[in-house]
Design a protein around this motif. Structure first.
Motif, PDB file in Angstrom:
ATOM      1  N   ASP A  68       0.835  -1.129   0.157  1.00 37.67           N
ATOM      2  CA  ASP A  68      -0.036   0.146   0.082  1.00 37.67           C
ATOM      3  C   ASP A  68       0.867   1.464   0.014  1.00 37.67           C
ATOM      4  O   ASP A  68       0.421   2.285  -0.609  1.00 37.67           O
ATOM      5  CB  ASP A  68      -0.881   0.012   1.105  1.00 37.67           C
ATOM      6  CG  ASP A  68      -2.010   0.875   0.994  1.00 37.67           C
ATOM      7  OD1 ASP A  68      -2.624   0.909  -0.290  1.00 37.67           O
ATOM      8  OD2 ASP A  68      -2.590   1.601   2.051  1.00 37.67           O
ATOM      9  N   GLU A 352      -8.335  -4.226  11.119  1.00 36.20           N
ATOM     10  CA  GLU A 352      -9.354  -4.896  11.093  1.00 36.20           C
ATOM     11  C   GLU A 352     -10.638  -4.002  10.892  1.00 36.20           C
ATOM     12  O   GLU A 352     -10.826  -2.869  11.462  1.00 36.20           O
ATOM     13  CB  GLU A 352      -9.889  -6.001  12.272  1.00 36.20           C
ATOM     14  CG  GLU A 352     -11.001  -6.777  12.170  1.00 36.20           C
ATOM     15  CD  GLU A 352     -10.852  -7.863  13.061  1.00 36.20           C
ATOM     16  OE1 GLU A 352      -9.949  -8.338  13.451  1.00 36.20           O
ATOM     17  OE2 GLU A 352     -11.997  -8.170  13.619  1.00 36.20           O
ATOM     18  N   LEU A 377      -5.461   1.534   2.135  1.00 36.35           N
ATOM     19  CA  LEU A 377      -5.797   0.063   1.956  1.00 36.35           C
ATOM     20  C   LEU A 377      -6.953   0.033   3.012  1.00 36.35           C
ATOM     21  O   LEU A 377      -8.100  -0.610   2.869  1.00 36.35           O
ATOM     22  CB  LEU A 377      -4.782  -1.037   2.207  1.00 36.35           C
ATOM     23  CG  LEU A 377      -5.434  -2.356   2.247  1.00 36.35           C
ATOM     24  CD1 LEU A 377      -5.940  -2.890   0.965  1.00 36.35           C
ATOM     25  CD2 LEU A 377      -3.908  -3.276   2.570  1.00 36.35           C
ATOM     26  N   LYS A 380      -9.995   1.689   1.844  1.00 36.79           N
ATOM     27  CA  LYS A 380     -10.611   0.907   0.841  1.00 36.79           C
ATOM     28  C   LYS A 380     -11.535  -0.257   1.482  1.00 36.79           C
ATOM     29  O   LYS A 380     -12.669  -0.323   0.990  1.00 36.79           O
ATOM     30  CB  LYS A 380      -9.529   0.269  -0.067  1.00 36.79           C
ATOM     31  CG  LYS A 380     -10.276  -0.842  -1.250  1.00 36.79           C
ATOM     32  CD  LYS A 380      -9.349  -1.457  -1.856  1.00 36.79           C
ATOM     33  CE  LYS A 380      -9.845  -2.441  -2.890  1.00 36.79           C
ATOM     34  NZ  LYS A 380     -10.896  -3.658  -2.432  1.00 36.79           N
ATOM     35  N   GLU A 381     -11.099  -0.841   2.527  1.00 35.83           N
ATOM     36  CA  GLU A 381     -11.816  -1.977   2.981  1.00 35.83           C
ATOM     37  C   GLU A 381     -13.032  -1.589   3.701  1.00 35.83           C
ATOM     38  O   GLU A 381     -13.907  -2.176   3.788  1.00 35.83           O
ATOM     39  CB  GLU A 381     -10.601  -3.107   3.814  1.00 35.83           C
ATOM     40  CG  GLU A 381      -9.782  -3.712   2.864  1.00 35.83           C
ATOM     41  CD  GLU A 381      -9.138  -4.857   3.319  1.00 35.83           C
ATOM     42  OE1 GLU A 381      -9.653  -5.491   4.339  1.00 35.83           O
ATOM     43  OE2 GLU A 381      -8.407  -5.230   2.698  1.00 35.83           O
ATOM     44  N   ASP A 384     -15.358  -0.516   1.381  1.00 28.06           N
ATOM     45  CA  ASP A 384     -16.113  -1.738   0.623  1.00 28.06           C
ATOM     46  C   ASP A 384     -17.245  -2.076   1.469  1.00 28.06           C
ATOM     47  O   ASP A 384     -18.153  -2.528   1.106  1.00 28.06           O
ATOM     48  CB  ASP A 384     -15.060  -2.642   0.426  1.00 28.06           C
ATOM     49  CG  ASP A 384     -14.305  -2.510  -0.889  1.00 28.06           C
ATOM     50  OD1 ASP A 384     -14.384  -1.645  -1.664  1.00 28.06           O
ATOM     51  OD2 ASP A 384     -13.016  -3.113  -0.885  1.00 28.06           O
ATOM     52  N   ALA A 385     -16.995  -2.334   2.956  1.00 30.63           N
ATOM     53  CA  ALA A 385     -17.764  -2.818   3.652  1.00 30.63           C
ATOM     54  C   ALA A 385     -19.012  -1.934   3.714  1.00 30.63           C
ATOM     55  O   ALA A 385     -20.206  -2.296   3.885  1.00 30.63           O
ATOM     56  CB  ALA A 385     -17.316  -2.873   5.139  1.00 30.63           C
ATOM     57  N   CYS A 396     -13.325   0.832  -5.918  1.00 29.03           N
ATOM     58  CA  CYS A 396     -12.364   1.788  -5.067  1.00 29.03           C
ATOM     59  C   CYS A 396     -11.651   2.571  -6.327  1.00 29.03           C
ATOM     60  O   CYS A 396     -11.034   2.056  -7.193  1.00 29.03           O
ATOM     61  CB  CYS A 396     -11.625   1.284  -4.300  1.00 29.03           C
ATOM     62  SG  CYS A 396     -10.169   2.160  -3.749  1.00 29.03           S
ATOM     63  N   ARG A 419      -4.713 -12.334   2.248  1.00 28.77           N
ATOM     64  CA  ARG A 419      -5.497 -11.919   3.316  1.00 28.77           C
ATOM     65  C   ARG A 419      -6.080 -13.307   4.201  1.00 28.77           C
ATOM     66  O   ARG A 419      -5.818 -13.443   5.638  1.00 28.77           O
ATOM     67  CB  ARG A 419      -6.908 -11.296   2.952  1.00 28.77           C
ATOM     68  CG  ARG A 419      -6.538  -9.735   2.599  1.00 28.77           C
ATOM     69  CD  ARG A 419      -6.061  -8.797   3.402  1.00 28.77           C
ATOM     70  NE  ARG A 419      -7.153  -8.311   4.194  1.00 28.77           N
ATOM     71  CZ  ARG A 419      -6.650  -7.709   5.312  1.00 28.77           C
ATOM     72  NH1 ARG A 419      -5.567  -7.781   5.705  1.00 28.77           N
ATOM     73  NH2 ARG A 419      -7.886  -7.242   6.045  1.00 28.77           N
TER      74      ARG A 419
END
Ligand SMILES: Cc1cc2nc3c(=O)[nH]c(=O)nc-3n(C[C@H](O)[C@H](O)[C@H](O)COP(=O)(O)OP(=O)(O)OC[C@H]3O[C@@H](n4cnc5c(N)ncnc54)[C@H](O)[C@@H]3O)c2cc1C
Length: 472
Positions: A68, A352, A377, A380-381, A384-385, A396, A419
């Motif tokens: 990243d 997390e 990163l 992004k996660e 996304d969620a 993204c 992951r």
């Protein structure tokens, strides 16, 4: 509904999330209780790095972060400055020179992902040419590597500006004092501005990005997050103690401390005047640190203690005996780390995205753990969620344009870490350490073989300057 997403906290995590939301066309609001980047982000070591030290026990975090950091280097280029770091090697060091060089050989594989250069090795005389203040007695030489130095507050500001340019709203000096919870779901936030004005805002999803205050904010929704706080303290000097950045074995012989000379907050002309409130902005000086100790009280009580200051001074004095260490101030921040098994030494810097729907509270996410060096990163996660909850399918785009909106050419993909493997190893910290050691053991054998065939490959101080494009 006023917004699709409300972000609580305007450190680097929240700022990255806001930009990601805005680039996906989500209507987003960020609420920050003070000024952007003022807290942990400003108190960091100011490095976008891959995490050399994590190679000793958590190789996949180094991989994810270096991966990243490469994206961050591409989007924030003008804010970053290459920082060559010299690691002096002494006869009495806990780790021998071949072990340290092996670590850097392994790091070289990750360096390429973030635009770093291969390491170098120097003999004692050439090391002293670069840093004459080093104690000559017992000096065997040095190895070098490089990281990116950044003004972290400017990085936050640029992310917020990019988000605003796409329609996002930022409210600073406004504290989130409560969450609006209806029918088992978080529907928005209650705010109190510095001038005493109270307000409410509603959204489909609330993302808690309050760093070390994330546990406090999650409790407003009656949920807990697995967070522990580790304090890090730096000493700050308003003068340059050395001309080359150093990494030194610390007084406990287990950790290392950085000694980083900087100019005008680091990137110099890249940060326009007045664009940053970094504690280092606008002056040249030296940063020494950080420590890593338990933060016993809540995040509001984060402050350096005398033992940490002594530890840093003792750590540096051993190797730079004739440098005056008088006249420093200190700054501290609390790392918000994921609580995991395996003891303090094995604490991963993984992150997390906690979806509190699992605890019966819908519409509410918390970002826990992570670092500045993988903020994109994490964002992004988290987004996304949020998108999965909102039924939004937009991909993204944060790696496809620079912070000032210029397109980034599509590059051949560099593989990120697995992951599922990272998640499995998180549950087994000893196994994670074994996985890291196994890679280091193989690398050590390769190193010894290379040494037997080609000998030590030492370079001169001039080679070092050329390699890192420094002035002679
Ligand atoms: C000593 C030290 C050195 C470090 N060095 C590095 C490094 O060199 N490189 C690296 O990658 N990482 C480094 N880290 C880690 C990195 O600094 C952190 O992971 C990162 O800055 C965390 O950012 P954040 O946005 O999550 O938290 P913060 O920067 O703390 O931001 C959280 C924000 O939330 C706001 N907030 C809190 N409660 C509320 C509320 N109720 N309402 C509204 N706003 C609220 C706060 O004011 C704050 O601005 C270091 C950490 C420390 C402590």
């Amino acid at each position: 509904m006023d917004y699709d997403v409300i972000v609580v906290g305007g450190g680097i995590t929240g700022a990255g999330i806001l930009r990601d939301c805005a680039l996906r066309g989500l209507k987003a609001l960020l609420v920050e209780r003070a000024s952007p980047g003022n807290a942990t982000t400003a108190a960091s070591t100011h490095l976008i790095h891959g995490g050399l030290r994590y190679l000793l026990y958590d190789r996949l975090t180094t991989h994810a972060t270096a991966w990243d950091a490469g994206h961050i280097a591409a989007i924030a280029g003008p804010l970053l400055r290459r920082l060559p770091i010299l690691w002096p090697l002494y006869r009495e060091h806990g780790h021998g020179p071949e072990t340290v060089e092996t670590l850097l050989e392994v790091y070289d594989d990750f360096q390429a992902m973030k635009g770093g250069l291969p390491h170098l090795r120097l003999g004692a005389a050439e090391t002293l040419r670069l840093v004459p203040a080093l104690r000559p007695d017992g000096l065997l030489g040095a190895v070098s590597f490089d990281e990116w130095w950044v003004d972290p507050v400017a990085l936050v500001e640029r992310n917020l500006e990019a988000a605003r340019a796409c329609g996002a709203v930022v409210r600073t000096h406004t504290r989130v004092t409560g969450l609006i919870v209806e029918d088992g779901a978080v529907r928005g936030v209650r705010c109190s501005a510095q001038d005493g004005k109270l307000s409410e805002a509603r959204a489909g999803v609330v993302i808690n990005a309050a760093g070390p205050w994330a546990a406090e904010v999650s409790r407003m929704g009656s949920v807990e997050v697995p967070l522990i706080l580790r304090r890090g303290t730096h000493l700050v000097y308003d003068r340059r103690l050395v001309e080359t950045a150093l990494i030194l074995e610390a007084a406990d012989r287990e950790r290392i401390v950085f000694v980083i000379p900087f100019e005008n907050g680091g990137p110099g002309a890249a940060v326009p005047e007045g664009a940053s409130v970094s504690p280092l902005a606008g002056r040249g000086g030296t940063l020494i640190g950080p420590t890593d100790v338990k933060q016993a009280g809540g995040p509001d009580t984060t402050a350096p203690d005398d033992a940490e200051v002594r530890y840093l001074l003792d750590s540096v004095r051993r190797w730079l005996p004739n440098v005056s260490l008088e006249g420093h101030r200190s700054m501290a921040g609390a790392r918000p780390l994921l609580d995991q098994g395996g003891g303090e030494k094995l604490l991963s810097r993984e992150f997390e995205i906690c979806d509190h729907a699992a605890a019966g509270v819908a519409g509410f996410l918390t970002v826990a753990g992570g670092k500045m060096s993988d903020f994109r990163l994490m964002a992004k996660e988290a987004v996304d969620a949020a998108c999965a909850k909102l039924g939004n399918q937009e991909p993204c785009l944060t790696h496809r344009q620079t912070l000032d909106g210029r397109p980034i050419p599509v590059r051949p993909p560099v593989p990120g870490p697995s992951r599922p493997l990272a998640k499995f190893l998180r549950r087994h910290p000893r196994l994670r350490e074994g996985y890291a050691y196994a890679h280091l053991a193989v690398a050590f054998l390769k190193h010894l073989l290379r040494l037997a065939v080609s000998g030590k490959q030492e370079v001169t101080a001039d080679d070092f300057r050329r390699h890192y494009s420094l002035k002679p």
